[in-house]
Design a protein around this motif. Structure first.
Motif, PDB file in Angstrom:
ATOM      1  N   ARG A 173      -1.800   9.438   0.266  1.00 57.91           N
ATOM      2  CA  ARG A 173      -1.180   8.497  -0.653  1.00 57.91           C
ATOM      3  C   ARG A 173      -0.920   9.111  -2.021  1.00 57.91           C
ATOM      4  NH1 ARG A 173      -0.996   3.295   1.183  1.00 57.91           N
ATOM      5  NH2 ARG A 173       0.588   3.106  -0.427  1.00 57.91           N
ATOM      6  N   THR A 197       7.027   7.922   3.301  1.00 57.08           N
ATOM      7  CA  THR A 197       6.368   7.366   2.126  1.00 57.08           C
ATOM      8  C   THR A 197       7.233   7.651   0.907  1.00 57.08           C
ATOM      9  OG1 THR A 197       4.184   7.705   3.087  1.00 57.08           O
ATOM     10  CG2 THR A 197       4.287   7.368   0.706  1.00 57.08           C
ATOM     11  N   ILE A 217       4.689   2.985   2.040  1.00 57.34           N
ATOM     12  CA  ILE A 217       4.957   3.480   3.392  1.00 57.34           C
ATOM     13  C   ILE A 217       6.034   2.588   3.999  1.00 57.34           C
ATOM     14  CG2 ILE A 217       4.006   3.930   5.669  1.00 57.34           C
ATOM     15  CD1 ILE A 217       1.264   4.237   4.327  1.00 57.34           C
TER      16      ILE A 217
END
Lengths: 113, 112
Positions: free
Chosen positions: A42, B87, B107
């Motif tokens: 992330r 993403t 995402i």
């Protein structure tokens, strides 16, 4: 156009072992260079940036260090790895000056076991 | 304030639909707002970018809308395709050495 080479692409290291990730760039002189870390696929966290040889700025206190021994070489190191150092490490560059786009390399996956 | 807040965390869209990702920032010194696309195991790649003196920028199916007064910007992907599944990160560049502050990422999954 500029290119960024990172190696190794993947690395599995035991806790307490040293680390050296290398980044070299081509196609530009005196670039600004950056190390980012991406955990758990992330967010990207800026770790270090450099505007020239031997000039390193750290963004966050941590177990890692960076060096820039040559204009187009940027190295990320650790003397003793921690489990929390696992992640995806990205080298990036922007052309000299403050107003240019940042480009990323393909990254190095580090797993600390 | 150096944060960039991105939403949603994940997004599922049908093929042909419109994908919309939003970002908000606080620091008015940010001078450049890029969007990056990242596929699994790869580094982020610059997708499209905008400067704060422009309200909209379009490149193919990708459009950035920028609202300076609200300190918000968004990415619109028209006619979304399964190959767009990735993403997406918004970012804001500070005036110092081109440092980027990233959002947390979205995402995107586009179903065929």
């Amino acid at each position: 156009s500029q290119t960024i080479h990172q190696w190794p692409a993947t690395l599995v290291q035991p806790v307490g072992s040293p680390l050296s990730l290398e980044c070299t760039v081509e196609g530009t002189s005196n670039p600004n260079l950056y190390w980012y870390r991406q955990a758990a696929g992330r967010g990207l966290q800026l770790l270090f940036y450099s505007v020239g040889i031997g000039q390193i700025s750290s963004e966050v206190p941590q177990n890692l260090s960076a060096s820039r021994p040559q204009d187009r070489q940027f190295i990320l190191s650790s003397k003793k790895l921690l489990l929390s150092d696992s992640g995806f490490y990205l080298c990036a560059l922007s052309r000299a000056g403050t107003g240019n786009t940042i480009y990323f390399g393909e990254g190095s996956w580090l797993t600390v076991v | 304030q150096q944060q960039v807040k991105q939403s949603p965390q994940s997004l599922i869209v049908q093929k042909g639909g419109i994908s919309i990702i939003n970002c908000a920032y606080e620091n008015t010194a940010f001078d450049y707002f890029p969007w990056y696309q990242q596929f699994p195991g790869k580094g982020p790649a610059l997708l499209i970018a905008i400067r704060p003196d422009v309200s909209e920028k379009k490149e193919g199916r990708f459009t950035i809308s920028f609202n300076k007064s609200a300190k918000q910007f968004s990415l619109h992907i028209m006619d979304s395709q399964p190959g767009d599944s990735a993403t997406y990160f918004c970012a804001a560049r500070g005036p110092s050495y081109g440092k980027l502050t990233f959002g947390q990422g979205t995402i995107l999954t586009v179903h065929p």
